[in-house]
Design an enzyme around this catalytic site. Structure first.
Site, PDB file in Angstrom:
ATOM      1  N   ARG A 202      -0.769   7.391  -7.761  1.00 31.42           N
ATOM      2  CA  ARG A 202      -1.700   6.918  -8.704  1.00 31.42           C
ATOM      3  C   ARG A 202      -2.270   5.758  -7.943  1.00 31.42           C
ATOM      4  NH1 ARG A 202       1.112   3.864 -13.588  1.00 31.42           N
ATOM      5  NH2 ARG A 202       1.170   2.147 -11.856  1.00 31.42           N
TER       6      ARG A 202
ATOM      7  N   TYR B 160      -5.418   6.934   3.887  1.00 23.54           N
ATOM      8  CA  TYR B 160      -6.510   6.145   3.200  1.00 23.54           C
ATOM      9  C   TYR B 160      -7.323   5.681   4.088  1.00 23.54           C
ATOM     10  CZ  TYR B 160      -3.819   5.645  -1.344  1.00 23.54           C
ATOM     11  OH  TYR B 160      -3.047   5.949  -2.438  1.00 23.54           O
TER      12      TYR B 160
ATOM     13  N   ARG C 172      -4.165  -2.472   0.593  1.00 21.60           N
ATOM     14  CA  ARG C 172      -4.883  -3.714   0.701  1.00 21.60           C
ATOM     15  C   ARG C 172      -4.353  -5.033   1.141  1.00 21.60           C
ATOM     16  NH1 ARG C 172      -5.663  -3.410  -5.546  1.00 21.60           N
ATOM     17  NH2 ARG C 172      -6.876  -5.136  -5.290  1.00 21.60           N
TER      18      ARG C 172
ATOM     19  N   ASP D 266      -4.249   2.274  -7.462  1.00 20.01           N
ATOM     20  CA  ASP D 266      -4.755   0.958  -8.198  1.00 20.01           C
ATOM     21  C   ASP D 266      -6.164   1.093  -9.176  1.00 20.01           C
ATOM     22  OD1 ASP D 266      -2.471   0.102  -6.969  1.00 20.01           O
ATOM     23  OD2 ASP D 266      -3.514  -1.270  -5.418  1.00 20.01           O
TER      24      ASP D 266
END
Length: 613
Positions: free
Chosen positions: A31, A91, A179, A33
């Protein structure tokens, strides 16, 4: 899935359910952000054997909105689990370093960075982060979850047109980890931090406040890797076993009184999840009783994941739990409260048991209310200290809809106002539990003075280790307690355990609505950030689902609470005799002002959720 909100998972689940003419449950690899995209998300779903897979991609394309697409559908072995079978996730983070920023057609997935970005320095700093480490400094903390990860790749490259791309791969990620890493490396590239700084943060055991978390929209989940088919089941088993965190209550701040979960495999599996899901936290689907037709994995290009999980509940409210615990005076109570992660200064600052009781009775007398006997409705401004006061209590009672004569548990009952309301106005028997003995004694005396001792009682205990047998209650409530409980997984597991099948759990907490925003302290439930354990509504839903609940409804009380706080602000120093300031004391004004500010900036939200066992 977030009730009342548009999410990618919800849109796809609805489309699949329509196609097969029955409800389905989707499990995804991770899942993301709010605001993060995905072009390589993987999900699985159990479908009836009669479903023809050949045309499913085309049929879904005709039903899904333009910002959600499924690229491929394939049958997989029954052992496949999109989440637990994954080996690693990949990512990419895009940053435009041109003077004019991101190209308009890529502005949704590219962050504009109008500062220097030394590519060589950022790559040199990234090397020190590779390998298996505790990434607590870079993650949003989730109690009971390990933040040890194996970072397998972290490298920056030029992508042309003034765009830099960070490619990041790991066996799993904790919340906001990518991040946070990107934000730290950008600080190095800008020359604000030395090359050694990001790796040096790995020694931290708490999130590093000096790390600026990079904006969500620059991040995209690009791929998920899986082992060969014959290794899928073994991989899922290993992931579940290895990723159950080892807890150090002294290091992690877990309350020794409100201990972690009972050491049963069932409760661990239900509430703790696994390392693979700790960042993204999708609830593990239960295969018990599932229709075993074709187990199908849906490989989707969820290219506009920014439409998912943008939490917009808009409220917050005055705390109940901390300030009700605040009546503790003796050392033993103070130690218990400090162990629970509650602000110790709050716990002993204002009142002993007799002093608090006297303050409440004096306030009632000053307002012209009878004090012998007491009227429980007159007490509402003094003993319902949560945001919105009595109107919010009524809202929660309507959401709970307890059966007349049913036995209700009040978790973190404090001074007992909501418990007395349910007994008097909804015909329930109520048992309240609270961590501080002195609070329990005041709640009990107030109840006796109101003539409700036959239907309401209180006892000492913690909400993560409830002193009750399994299946003891028809319903349960919890008001403004979770903000002071670090181990919310254990809390949800305990609520599930003590409820009977079909039991309803209505909770009301202040929750985060903006991941990276920080409210000002003090707040009604904590004097400082290290004593506040806020989570988003999505996190609460996930934790409840992990515990075994079905979340059926949610309510946003921001307007109600903000109106209350605005009225208090307008009163200035001319506060009436009755109100939460009586119990909270001299710090009330500063706490209420900071809470009002957080509401107005949409950082926090008082939210009510209904979960059914």
């Amino acid at each position: 899935m977030q009730p009342g909100r548009r999410t990618v998972c919800g849109v796809l689940t609805e489309a699949l359910s329509t196609l097969v003419r029955r409800p389905v449950s989707l499990t995804v690899a991770g899942r993301t952000d709010a605001g993060v995209h995905a072009t390589g998300q993987v999900a699985h779903v159990d479908l009836p054997g009669s479903v023809e897979l050949g045309g499913l991609v085309r049929r879904l394309a005709g039903m899904l909105p333009p910002d959600v697409r499924v690229r491929e559908v394939a049958a997989v072995p029954a052992e496949f689990d999109a989440r637990f079978s994954a080996l690693r996730r990949h990512y990419a983070y895009r940053v435009a370093v041109t003077p004019y920023g991101a190209e308009p057609l890529r502005a949704r997935d590219t962050v504009s960075w109008p500062y220097p970005a030394d590519l060589a320095a950022m790559n040199a700093a990234a090397v020190g982060l590779l390998g298996e480490h505790d990434f607590a400094a870079y993650c949003r903390r989730r109690e009971g979850a390990t933040m040890v990860r194996e970072l397998q790749r972290l490298a920056w490259r030029e992508d042309g047109d003034g765009v830099l791309v960070a490619e990041v791969s790991a066996d799993a990620f904790c919340h906001s980890m990518v991040r946070g890493l990107v934000g730290a490396l950008l600080a190095v590239g800008r020359g604000q931090r030395p090359v050694e700084w990001p790796a040096g943060l790995l020694a931290r055991t708490e999130r590093a406040s000096e790390v600026t978390v990079a904006p969500a929209h620059g991040l995209t989940l690009t791929a998920v890797d899986y082992p060969p088919p014959e290794e899928l089941g073994e991989r899922a088993t290993i992931t579940r076993r290895v990723r159950l965190p080892r807890r150090d209550p002294h290091r992690d701040g877990i309350n020794p009184v409100e201990s972690a979960l009972r050491a049963s495999p069932a409760s661990e599996a239900r509430t703790l999840g696994s390392r693979a899901d700790e960042e993204f936290g999708m609830a593990e689907r239960s295969r018990d009783g599932a229709e075993r037709g074709v187990s199908t994995t849906v490989l989707g290009a969820w290219a506009v994941e920014s439409s998912e999980t943008s939490e917009t509940p808009k409220t917050a409210g005055l705390d109940e739990t901390t300030e009700q615990i605040a009546v503790a005076g003796p050392a033993d109570a103070t130690e218990r409260i400090a162990a629970a992660g509650v602000e110790p200064g709050v716990a002993t600052r204002h009142y002993t048991r007799s002093a608090l009781l006297s303050a409440l009775l004096d306030a009632l007398a000053a307002a012209g209310k009878p004090v012998s006997p007491l009227d429980s409705d007159d007490l509402a401004p003094l003993d319902e200290l949560h945001g919105g006061g009595r109107p919010a209590t009524v809202e929660l009672a309507e959401l709970l809809a307890p059966p007349p004569g049913g036995h209700v548990l009040d978790m973190g009952a404090g001074l007992g106002g909501p418990a007395r309301y349910l007994a008097r106005h909804r015909g329930c028997r109520v048992t309240g539990v609270d961590l501080a003995r002195e609070t329990v004694e005041v709640a009990t005396e107030l109840t006796e003075r109101c003539g409700l001792a036959d239907t309401v009682r209180f006892r000492e205990g913690g909400v993560t280790e409830l002193p009750f047998a399994d299946a003891s209650f028809d319903a349960a409530i919890m008001l403004h307690v979770g903000m002071n409980v670090s181990d919310k997984a254990a809390l949800c597991a305990e609520a599930f355990r003590v409820l009977r099948p079909g039991g309803r759990f209505a909770l009301y907490d202040v929750m985060l609505t903006v991941e990276d925003g920080e409210p000002n302290f003090p707040l009604p439930w904590a004097n400082s950030a290290d004593r506040s354990f806020l989570e988003s509504p999505a996190e609460y839903r996930w934790l409840l689902t992990e515990a075994g609940f079905t979340v059926e409804e949610d309510r946003d009380l921001r307007d109600l609470v903000l109106a209350q706080l605005t009225k208090v602000r307008e009163l200035g120093d001319a506060l009436p005799p009755l109100g939460p300031w009586v119990a909270i004391g001299d710090s009330y004004r500063a706490k209420a002002e900071n809470l009002t500010d957080a509401l107005e900036r949409d950082l926090l939200a008082p939210y009510q959720l209904l979960a059914v066992r």
